[in-house]
Design a protein around this motif. Structure first.
Motif, mmCIF file in Angstrom:
data_model
loop_
_atom_site.group_PDB
_atom_site.id
_atom_site.type_symbol
_atom_site.label_atom_id
_atom_site.label_comp_id
_atom_site.label_asym_id
_atom_site.label_seq_id
_atom_site.Cartn_x
_atom_site.Cartn_y
_atom_site.Cartn_z
ATOM 1 N N ALA A 162 -3.516 -18.227 20.669
ATOM 2 C CA ALA A 162 -3.451 -19.648 21.030
ATOM 3 C C ALA A 162 -2.127 -19.809 20.030
ATOM 4 O O ALA A 162 -1.241 -20.747 20.593
ATOM 5 C CB ALA A 162 -4.530 -20.550 20.046
ATOM 6 N N ILE A 163 -1.535 -19.402 19.097
ATOM 7 C CA ILE A 163 -0.303 -19.645 18.292
ATOM 8 C C ILE A 163 0.842 -19.068 19.126
ATOM 9 O O ILE A 163 1.695 -19.917 19.401
ATOM 10 C CB ILE A 163 -0.520 -18.857 16.960
ATOM 11 C CG1 ILE A 163 -1.375 -19.395 16.200
ATOM 12 C CG2 ILE A 163 1.118 -18.942 16.440
ATOM 13 C CD1 ILE A 163 -1.694 -18.504 14.817
ATOM 14 N N GLN A 164 0.801 -18.112 19.844
ATOM 15 C CA GLN A 164 1.582 -17.705 20.868
ATOM 16 C C GLN A 164 1.985 -18.466 21.854
ATOM 17 O O GLN A 164 2.892 -18.683 22.410
ATOM 18 C CB GLN A 164 1.352 -16.142 21.375
ATOM 19 C CG GLN A 164 2.261 -15.669 22.115
ATOM 20 C CD GLN A 164 2.217 -15.778 23.709
ATOM 21 O OE1 GLN A 164 1.148 -15.940 23.994
ATOM 22 N NE2 GLN A 164 3.342 -15.766 24.409
ATOM 23 N N GLU A 165 0.788 -19.073 22.457
ATOM 24 C CA GLU A 165 0.954 -20.153 23.528
ATOM 25 C C GLU A 165 1.764 -21.280 23.095
ATOM 26 O O GLU A 165 2.375 -22.082 23.948
ATOM 27 C CB GLU A 165 -0.284 -20.414 24.218
ATOM 28 C CG GLU A 165 -0.936 -19.359 25.006
ATOM 29 C CD GLU A 165 -2.449 -19.723 25.379
ATOM 30 O OE1 GLU A 165 -3.038 -20.592 24.953
ATOM 31 O OE2 GLU A 165 -2.853 -18.956 25.947
ATOM 32 N N ALA A 166 1.645 -21.938 21.761
ATOM 33 C CA ALA A 166 2.163 -22.954 21.141
ATOM 34 C C ALA A 166 3.539 -22.652 20.752
ATOM 35 O O ALA A 166 4.580 -23.363 20.793
ATOM 36 C CB ALA A 166 1.400 -23.462 20.242
ATOM 37 N N ASP A 167 4.004 -21.427 20.573
ATOM 38 C CA ASP A 167 5.166 -21.090 19.994
ATOM 39 C C ASP A 167 5.456 -19.693 20.508
ATOM 40 O O ASP A 167 5.161 -18.622 20.095
ATOM 41 C CB ASP A 167 5.445 -21.080 18.734
ATOM 42 C CG ASP A 167 6.874 -20.663 18.290
ATOM 43 O OD1 ASP A 167 7.749 -20.140 19.187
ATOM 44 O OD2 ASP A 167 7.375 -20.649 16.971
ATOM 45 N N GLU A 168 6.295 -19.299 21.842
ATOM 46 C CA GLU A 168 6.641 -18.075 22.381
ATOM 47 C C GLU A 168 7.334 -17.203 21.497
ATOM 48 O O GLU A 168 7.409 -15.972 22.029
ATOM 49 C CB GLU A 168 7.334 -18.280 23.676
ATOM 50 C CG GLU A 168 8.776 -19.021 23.343
ATOM 51 C CD GLU A 168 9.336 -19.276 24.822
ATOM 52 O OE1 GLU A 168 10.565 -19.344 24.827
ATOM 53 O OE2 GLU A 168 8.863 -19.178 25.887
ATOM 54 N N ARG A 169 7.920 -17.536 20.463
ATOM 55 C CA ARG A 169 8.738 -16.750 19.345
ATOM 56 C C ARG A 169 7.652 -15.941 18.601
ATOM 57 O O ARG A 169 8.054 -15.033 17.863
ATOM 58 C CB ARG A 169 9.470 -17.375 18.597
ATOM 59 C CG ARG A 169 11.068 -17.858 19.331
ATOM 60 C CD ARG A 169 11.570 -18.935 18.515
ATOM 61 N NE ARG A 169 11.096 -20.254 18.493
ATOM 62 C CZ ARG A 169 11.846 -21.306 18.364
ATOM 63 N NH1 ARG A 169 13.013 -21.197 18.052
ATOM 64 N NH2 ARG A 169 11.173 -22.540 18.479
ATOM 65 N N PHE A 170 6.388 -16.286 18.798
ATOM 66 C CA PHE A 170 5.218 -15.699 17.934
ATOM 67 C C PHE A 170 4.681 -14.326 18.656
ATOM 68 O O PHE A 170 3.940 -14.371 19.582
ATOM 69 C CB PHE A 170 4.047 -16.483 17.675
ATOM 70 C CG PHE A 170 3.108 -16.063 16.631
ATOM 71 C CD1 PHE A 170 3.462 -16.297 15.339
ATOM 72 C CD2 PHE A 170 2.058 -15.448 16.784
ATOM 73 C CE1 PHE A 170 2.751 -16.108 14.310
ATOM 74 C CE2 PHE A 170 1.086 -15.159 15.715
ATOM 75 C CZ PHE A 170 1.524 -15.422 14.446
ATOM 76 N N THR A 171 5.583 -13.135 18.477
ATOM 77 C CA THR A 171 5.419 -11.762 19.271
ATOM 78 C C THR A 171 4.760 -10.706 18.304
ATOM 79 O O THR A 171 4.147 -11.049 17.382
ATOM 80 C CB THR A 171 6.809 -11.182 19.519
ATOM 81 O OG1 THR A 171 7.374 -11.046 18.378
ATOM 82 C CG2 THR A 171 7.723 -12.294 20.297
ATOM 83 N N GLY A 172 4.557 -9.543 19.032
ATOM 84 C CA GLY A 172 4.043 -8.746 18.572
ATOM 85 C C GLY A 172 4.661 -8.186 17.114
ATOM 86 O O GLY A 172 3.649 -7.855 16.002
ATOM 87 N N ARG A 173 6.062 -8.606 16.745
ATOM 88 C CA ARG A 173 6.325 -8.155 15.555
ATOM 89 C C ARG A 173 5.666 -9.013 14.453
ATOM 90 O O ARG A 173 5.450 -8.567 13.257
ATOM 91 C CB ARG A 173 7.804 -8.536 15.558
ATOM 92 C CG ARG A 173 8.641 -7.906 14.303
ATOM 93 C CD ARG A 173 10.038 -7.990 14.357
ATOM 94 N NE ARG A 173 10.797 -7.273 15.290
ATOM 95 C CZ ARG A 173 10.984 -5.888 14.894
ATOM 96 N NH1 ARG A 173 10.555 -5.415 14.045
ATOM 97 N NH2 ARG A 173 11.393 -5.276 16.140
ATOM 98 N N ALA A 174 5.414 -10.333 14.838
ATOM 99 C CA ALA A 174 4.719 -11.448 13.917
ATOM 100 C C ALA A 174 3.397 -10.695 13.467
ATOM 101 O O ALA A 174 3.017 -10.826 12.350
ATOM 102 C CB ALA A 174 4.683 -12.655 14.624
ATOM 103 N N ILE A 175 2.651 -10.119 14.443
ATOM 104 C CA ILE A 175 1.427 -9.657 14.191
ATOM 105 C C ILE A 175 1.461 -8.313 13.191
ATOM 106 O O ILE A 175 0.670 -8.511 12.254
ATOM 107 C CB ILE A 175 0.600 -9.262 15.551
ATOM 108 C CG1 ILE A 175 0.633 -10.204 16.655
ATOM 109 C CG2 ILE A 175 -0.839 -8.903 15.243
ATOM 110 C CD1 ILE A 175 0.215 -11.467 16.120
ATOM 111 N N LYS A 176 2.224 -7.809 13.249
ATOM 112 C CA LYS A 176 2.794 -6.596 12.410
ATOM 113 C C LYS A 176 3.053 -7.103 11.015
ATOM 114 O O LYS A 176 2.340 -6.604 10.137
ATOM 115 C CB LYS A 176 3.904 -5.681 13.030
ATOM 116 C CG LYS A 176 4.235 -4.385 11.910
ATOM 117 C CD LYS A 176 5.191 -3.713 12.230
ATOM 118 C CE LYS A 176 5.309 -2.284 11.494
ATOM 119 N NZ LYS A 176 5.538 -2.607 10.076
#
Length: 495
Positions: free
Chosen positions: A386-400
């Protein structure tokens, strides 16, 4: 390739004590003949002879020319070696020439394990007012670095998880970023003096931006290599990174700034990045929204440097800065009691159980109303999506970066002060003993920790994104205004 690299490595290393302020540009190395070792050396010596003839009118320029050639040769050979077969026996072992104190460690340049002489004013932890989470993480990171094992060239924290290799400190001007750097450098300097370890501190500043093509990138690479040196404990800082590293696609970024961005991105999370746990890099900025998105996301941890916040904080900072030359009574206040780190940090972490930024808070409330408390991996994953849908810059690197931060929380303990004061208790033990002692102190990971770290990281990204968008919109409004004014003047001139 091995013959060429060791030749260049030894040449650069043995000449390092003869280097002066003189520098020489020798250009790219062209004679890399990989038929066999003897042919490779013949080609290298022939090209070096040409460079000496062209650039060495005296001894100072001779040393500079040979060193520059050796470093350029090392860089070219290391790039070629990245795709070469059958190198494992060389890269997985090390050799030491005792007479020269020279170590061959794969395709890594050898450096003399010298400390840098620090002239900065160090700050004690109680002199950092407010900034509780940033101060707490800086204190812990300083002790984590000291767990580095010089024999194994690895830190147990880097292997067990929880080591912070890169971090971003952001906040408004005057909130204490420089004070935080002075505190951390001072702690590391003191710990290393007690243990007898070489300590290297270096700051990459705007002085390193050069008008010559490629020179800014070279300066940034030299900074990285100096701090990364596995023979020393290193702390590298990049203050005002928004001025130093260019944002790709920004027309105002100079070529030198973009070179620095490329070097930092490759060094912090590139294909050849090796995290040994002997050093850390801190990026600091008053305007992190102006930092390239991809570079900013390479900061594994976020330190919000928000300065004094409470009434007690403001009394403490006034008391601290007033000094001793006055007779004004303190009044009804226990000085520095509010800076008691454990209590303050616990409250700071708990505050992230709900997001701080309005945009993220909307996402959090919507997800929680749909699926209930975020108490399973599936629900936490749904929140991340849901965060990624609100901000597309929230990628796999953010999860890491978030999972790394959670692992840091699992190491949510401070190594005892006596371990730093008496090296025999911990610092001088072998790697396996250190790892076992650290393992016993680990705490279990909870869903509360995960939610808090998701919110902490996502808050910072939303904060940066909102500011970045506002800055871009303001710039476009100014551009449209200029266009309108230009059009008006043009038509008036025609009339």
């Amino acid at each position: 390739l091995i013959t060429l690299y060791v030749f260049a490595n030894a040449t650069s290393y043995l000449l390092s004590s003869h280097q002066s302020e003189v520098t020489v540009e020798v250009g790219e190395v062209e004679e890399v003949l990989a038929d066999n070792g003897q042919t490779a050396l013949h080609g290298a010596l022939w090209e070096l002879d040409q460079d000496i003839a062209a650039h060495a009118p005296d001894d100072a320029h001779l040393v500079a020319a040979v060193t520059a050639y050796a470093e350029a040769l090392m860089e070219k050979v290391a790039l070629r070696a990245a795709n070469a077969p059958r190198l494992a026996p060389f890269t997985t072992a090390s050799w030491r020439v005792e007479a020269d104190d020279f170590t061959v460690q794969g395709f890594s340049p050898a450096h003399k394990a010298k400390s840098t002489t620090l002239t900065m004013t160090f700050k004690k932890p109680h002199e950092v007012v407010g900034n509780h989470i940033a101060k707490y993480q800086a204190l812990r990171l300083s002790k984590m670095l000291m767990a580095y094992d010089f024999e194994r060239r690895l830190n147990p924290f880097a292997e067990l998880g929880g080591f912070i290799f890169t971090f971003m400190g952001d906040g408004k001007p005057g909130t204490g970023k420089t004070t935080l750097i002075q505190m951390m450098a001072g702690l590391l300097n003191d710990y290393c003096q007690v243990a007898g370890y070489p300590f290297r501190y270096q700051n990459l500043s705007t002085d390193n931006i050069d008008s010559y093509q490629g020179k800014s990138g070279q300066n940034a690479k030299a900074f990285i290599n100096n701090v990364l040196d596995p023979a020393a404990i290193g702390f590298g800082t990049i203050d005002d990174i928004d001025q130093l590293a260019g944002k790709r696609g920004d027309r105002q970024s100079s070529a030198g700034q973009l070179e620095i961005t490329a070097v930092l991105m490759e060094s912090f999370a590139g294909a050849n990045t090796v995290v040994r746990g002997n050093c850390t890099f801190g990026m600091f900025s008053n305007y992190p929204e102006n930092v390239d998105d991809a570079l900013r996301q390479r900061a594994g941890a976020r330190f919000l440097v928000d300065g004094p916040q409470t009434r007690e904080d403001y009394i403490d900072i006034l008391y601290l800065l007033m000094g001793k030359n006055h007779d004004i009574p303190v009044g009804a206040h226990e000085v520095f009691s509010a800076q008691e780190i454990k209590q303050a940090v616990s409250a700071s972490f708990a505050s992230h159980s709900r997001p701080h930024e309005a945009g993220l808070l909307d996402v959090f409330d919507r997800v929680q109303s749909d699926i209930g408390d975020l108490d399973t991996i599936a629900k936490l994953g749904a929140y991340l999506k849901a965060i990624q849908e609100a901000d597309e810059r929230f990628t796999g690197r953010a999860i890491k970066n978030i999972t790394d931060a959670v692992k840091v929380r699992a190491m949510d303990f401070e190594l005892p002060d006596e371990w730093m004061e008496n090296p025999e208790l911990f610092l001088f033990k072998d790697y396996d003993a250190k790892a076992a002692m650290i393992g016993e102190l680990r705490v279990p990971i909870t869903t509360e920790m995960v939610v808090q770290e998701i919110n902490r990281y996502a808050d910072s990204e939303f904060r940066y994104a909102d500011k970045s968008d506002e800055v871009a919109i303001d710039q476009m409004v100014r551009d449209f205004g200029r266009q309108e004014e230009a059009k008006k003047r043009y038509l008036e001139g025609k009339g």
